[in-house]
Design an enzyme around this catalytic site. Structure first.
Site, PDB file in Angstrom:
ATOM      1  N   SER A  45       0.981  -1.062   0.040  1.00 41.95           N
ATOM      2  CA  SER A  45      -0.058   0.060   0.030  1.00 41.95           C
ATOM      3  C   SER A  45       0.694   1.309  -0.051  1.00 41.95           C
ATOM      4  CB  SER A  45      -1.054   0.085   1.287  1.00 41.95           C
ATOM      5  OG  SER A  45      -1.688   1.175   1.384  1.00 41.95           O
TER       6      SER A  45
ATOM      7  N   SER B  20      -2.036  -7.885  -3.213  1.00 40.90           N
ATOM      8  CA  SER B  20      -1.812  -9.478  -3.321  1.00 40.90           C
ATOM      9  C   SER B  20      -0.593  -9.975  -2.775  1.00 40.90           C
ATOM     10  CB  SER B  20      -2.087  -9.500  -5.087  1.00 40.90           C
ATOM     11  OG  SER B  20      -1.431  -8.724  -5.793  1.00 40.90           O
TER      12      SER B  20
END
Length: 200
Positions: A35, A107
């Site tokens: 992120s 992911s």
């Protein structure tokens, strides 16, 4: 038991037919990274560039998909696996429709990414590692999520209390600490040309 009662219905218009109509091949560009690494920013700028070239493309963004299709999933390891499984199936539908689909998802698990890859033909899935040191992602913290994770307001957050497994052999690595967005986009477009996905 349900699967036993299902029969695949072949489409009247094939993927190759749609690719011919679009005048380019289709594939999934699977962006993976922490992120704050720049996945969504890069995915959307790449989408704009492809649009300007007349290429049919679409972005599947992690937060956007979780607000709709996957709004029943949390961030436990099990839910992360199911999140990526569903997105992989959705991405395959876009590729079958003759488009280039750009997915922007953390992911975090290699096994999940490899499972998604196995559902595609060899040249139709490209794992692109959006590389950025964790400390840089934390310093950016565009959504304030790292701070929330450190304050125990968010659990199972990748890089804080949940692991990230970087790709071992990605098709392409983009280091967003070193690349400008413009240079990164051009690198990916060149890669698509070199792979024969687009010739524009």
């Amino acid at each position: 038991m349900i699967q036993q009662n299902l029969v695949w219905h072949p489409p009247a218009i094939t993927k190759v037919d749609r690719q011919k109509l679009n005048k380019h091949k289709s594939c999934a560009l699977w962006f993976t990274g922490f992120s704050g690494s720049g996945k969504s920013t890069l995915a959307n700028q790449l989408d704009c560039e492809l649009y300007s070239l007349g290429v049919k493309s679409y972005v599947l963004d992690g937060d956007n998909v979780r607000k709709g299709l996957n709004n029943d999933l949390g961030f436990s390891p099990e839910d992360r696996v199911e999140n990526i499984r569903r997105v992989g199936e959705l991405a395959k539908l876009f590729v079958d429709s003759g488009q280039i689909v750009i997915t922007a998802f953390i992911s975090p698990y290699r096994k999940d990414r490899n499972q998604v890859r196995s559902n595609f033909e060899q040249e139709e899935f490209m794992e692109i590692f959006i590389e950025c040191p964790l400390d840089v992602c934390v310093s950016r913290d565009p959504k304030g999520l790292y701070q929330k994770a450190r304050n125990n307001e968010i659990r199972d957050f990748t890089g804080i209390d949940s692991p990230y497994e970087p790709p071992v052999n990605p098709d392409l690595t983009i280091n967003t600490e070193e690349y400008t967005v413009k240079d990164a986009v051009q690198t990916i477009v060149t890669h698509l040309r070199n792979k024969g996905i687009i010739d524009i």
